[in-house]
Design a protein around this motif. Structure first.
Motif, PDB file in Angstrom:
ATOM      1  N   LEU A   1      27.520  12.987   0.917  1.00 40.94           N
ATOM      2  CA  LEU A   1      26.599  12.197   1.734  1.00 40.94           C
ATOM      3  C   LEU A   1      25.337  12.999   2.058  1.00 40.94           C
ATOM      4  CD1 LEU A   1      29.144  10.468   4.158  1.00 40.94           C
ATOM      5  CD2 LEU A   1      27.933   9.438   2.225  1.00 40.94           C
ATOM      6  N   GLY A   2      25.507  14.311   2.331  1.00 38.54           N
ATOM      7  CA  GLY A   2      24.332  15.146   2.576  1.00 38.54           C
ATOM      8  C   GLY A   2      23.465  15.269   1.345  1.00 38.54           C
ATOM      9  N   GLN A   3      24.071  15.356   0.184  1.00 35.30           N
ATOM     10  CA  GLN A   3      23.322  15.432  -1.064  1.00 35.30           C
ATOM     11  C   GLN A   3      22.510  14.158  -1.289  1.00 35.30           C
ATOM     12  OE1 GLN A   3      25.163  14.885  -5.204  1.00 35.30           O
ATOM     13  NE2 GLN A   3      25.097  17.128  -5.012  1.00 35.30           N
ATOM     14  N   LEU A   4      23.102  13.018  -0.996  1.00 39.51           N
ATOM     15  CA  LEU A   4      22.404  11.740  -1.206  1.00 39.51           C
ATOM     16  C   LEU A   4      21.183  11.614  -0.300  1.00 39.51           C
ATOM     17  CD1 LEU A   4      25.391   9.221  -1.515  1.00 39.51           C
ATOM     18  CD2 LEU A   4      23.946  10.106  -3.354  1.00 39.51           C
ATOM     19  N   ARG A   5      21.270  12.160   0.920  1.00 40.56           N
ATOM     20  CA  ARG A   5      20.145  12.043   1.848  1.00 40.56           C
ATOM     21  C   ARG A   5      18.908  12.792   1.348  1.00 40.56           C
ATOM     22  NH1 ARG A   5      24.346  12.015   5.827  1.00 40.56           N
ATOM     23  NH2 ARG A   5      24.383  14.302   5.917  1.00 40.56           N
ATOM     24  N   GLY A   6      19.117  13.752   0.454  1.00 44.83           N
ATOM     25  CA  GLY A   6      17.989  14.513  -0.056  1.00 44.83           C
ATOM     26  C   GLY A   6      17.379  13.944  -1.323  1.00 44.83           C
ATOM     27  N   LEU A   7      17.815  12.753  -1.745  1.00 40.88           N
ATOM     28  CA  LEU A   7      17.329  12.164  -2.990  1.00 40.88           C
ATOM     29  C   LEU A   7      16.507  10.920  -2.722  1.00 40.88           C
ATOM     30  CD1 LEU A   7      20.636  12.385  -5.093  1.00 40.88           C
ATOM     31  CD2 LEU A   7      18.726  14.002  -5.103  1.00 40.88           C
TER      32      LEU A   7
END
Length: 466
Positions: free
Chosen positions: A422-428
């Motif tokens: 979920l944290g990775q998705l927020r950066g995309l």
């Protein structure tokens, strides 16, 4: 144990296959590990399969506009056959598929390569979810994934089924059993080039088969939870389920400009791909208890031929000497019977050898897996039956309750993967976020904690106004 809490357990992670020993198993593993659209090995393999399928007889109607009636007739024929089966059971006939539990466990293991990629042929539809012609195929795929709810994810359900029966050990299976799963994986990576074939395969796979109904009924009698199979009976129904959607997908994608008949011919070839490989009924009919037992003992012999003490001799030979060659295994079993170690066609508890394997203080405790013990148990039992038989008609013994998405979240290390995803998705940005979600919805990942969370996010994305 609920499926939500099962995801990250050792049992879930342990279900695997031994090192690839054949071309179809090797391809199967490669396509799982490298889910790249347009995969060249997948394309070569699929073309070979389509050439073979083109030579098979096809029972589809000549016109796609007759498919709805064809599907209805198929459903009526299957349900009528099942009604006759139930009448026979009520009149005292025995189980048709699984006379003993070892037979059922053999079936569950043998079809695992296909069941553990359930829905994979539709994976390539995900990037096209905005196209109204492809949207129903995407919805079918997401429903195979349980829309991100662990208790409804088909692959996770099957993994738990295997684990519940002690069959989560590494599976040593014939290469032929991987072909159908490889076909599904290949189709899922080639939808841009082979959309008609994917639609045709989907049409065939989603029709209700008789073996599904009988398997669910007989597994339940053997105290094996049939929910995975019952779920497919309901979700694939011909009225509003996947079978009906499969028929409609053919009609929705027929070209309005161009050669509609050529498109339908390709649909028919894709449909015939279902007939390649070893199907469920062939697996059931091919079971031979004696051969399965000998093959199991041969696998054990390779690692245990020199670990036994010499104090025990049978007909003048030590156990190590009996196990020194594969050619001795049949003679070893016969010697055990002649000398009273094994008493066939009786309660296995009456056999000294069985008591070494099973029970409190058993000297060989842990040597055999639950499936291997079942093979040995049923072979010894032979014609013997327990005094009391389970009634053939009873309600399913367990209930499956779908948990809300938030209930699948855990804390600590078990939830790390989901949180990091979920944290990775927020950066995309939006485009890359969608691409990453689709990667996590691949057949090898969608059943994991991160995959389930990604499925819920992708499902929510599709619900947003366009």
């Amino acid at each position: 144990m609920s499926i939500a809490s099962f995801i990250d357990t050792p049992a879930a992670q342990r279900i695997s296959f031994v090192a690839a020993t054949g071309p179809w198993q090797s391809l199967y593993r490669q396509l799982l590990d490298e889910p790249e659209p347009g995969h060249p090995q997948a394309r070569e393999f699929l073309l070979e399969c389509l050439q073979e399928a083109a030579r098979l007889p096809c029972d589809l109607p000549n016109s796609p506009f007759e498919l709805a009636d064809w599907s209805l007739r198929h459903h009526q024929r299957v349900t009528a056959d099942y009604a006759r089966y139930l009448d026979g059971r009520r009149s005292g006939q025995g189980r048709r598929y699984f006379p003993r539990k070892a037979h059922a466990l053999h079936f569950l293991r043998a079809v695992a390569p296909t069941k553990l990629v359930d829905g994979a042929w539709l994976y390539g539809a995900l990037p096209h979810w905005r196209d109204h012609r492809v949207y129903p195929l995407v919805r079918t795929y997401l429903e195979e994934l349980g829309d991100g709810v662990a208790e409804q994810n088909h692959v996770l359900l099957y993994r738990q089924l295997l684990a519940s029966q002690g069959c989560e050990d590494a599976l040593e299976l014939d290469d032929a059993l991987y072909r159908q799963g490889a076909i599904q994986l290949a189709l899922g990576l080639l939808i841009d080039e082979f959309l008609p074939e994917v639609i045709g395969y989907n049409l065939g796979y989603e029709q209700l088969p008789l073996h599904l109904l009988i398997s669910a009924f007989e597994l339940n009698e053997l105290d094996i939870d049939p929910y995975y199979f019952q779920l497919h009976v309901t979700i694939d129904n011909g009225s509003s389920g996947h079978a009906a959607k499969a028929v409609q997908s053919v009609l929705d994608n027929l070209p309005r400009v161009g050669d509609a008949q050529a498109f339908y011919q390709r649909v028919m070839r894709g449909y015939l791909l279902n007939d390649l490989g070893v199907g469920s009924t062939a697996v059931i009919e091919g079971f031979d208890l004696q051969q399965e037992l000998l093959q199991m003992l041969e696998r054990k012999r390779k690692v245990a031929s020199q670990v036994h003490s010499d104090y025990c001799r049978i007909e003048g030979r030590t156990v190590n000497q009996w196990l020194g060659s594969a050619d001795n295994l049949g003679g070893f079993l016969e010697a055990l019977q002649r000398n009273g170690w094994i008493r066939r066609d009786r309660d296995p508890a009456d056999s000294r050898f069985w008591r070494l394997v099973q029970g409190q203080g058993a000297a060989m405790f842990g040597v055999f897996s639950p499936y291997e013990r079942q093979l040995l148990h049923d072979w010894i039992a032979g014609q013997w039956q327990p005094a009391e038989q389970r009634p053939p008609f009873r309600a399913r013994r367990t209930s499956q309750v779908a948990t809300p998405p938030d209930a699948t979240a855990q804390q600590g290390e078990l939830d790390r993967e989901r949180r990091e995803m979920l944290g990775q998705l927020r950066g995309l940005d939006a485009y890359r976020r969608e691409c990453r979600l689709i990667e996590l919805l691949s057949p090898a990942q969608h059943w994991t904690s991160a995959g389930l969370a990604a499925t819920r996010s992708f499902t929510a994305l599709m619900r947003q106004p366009r």
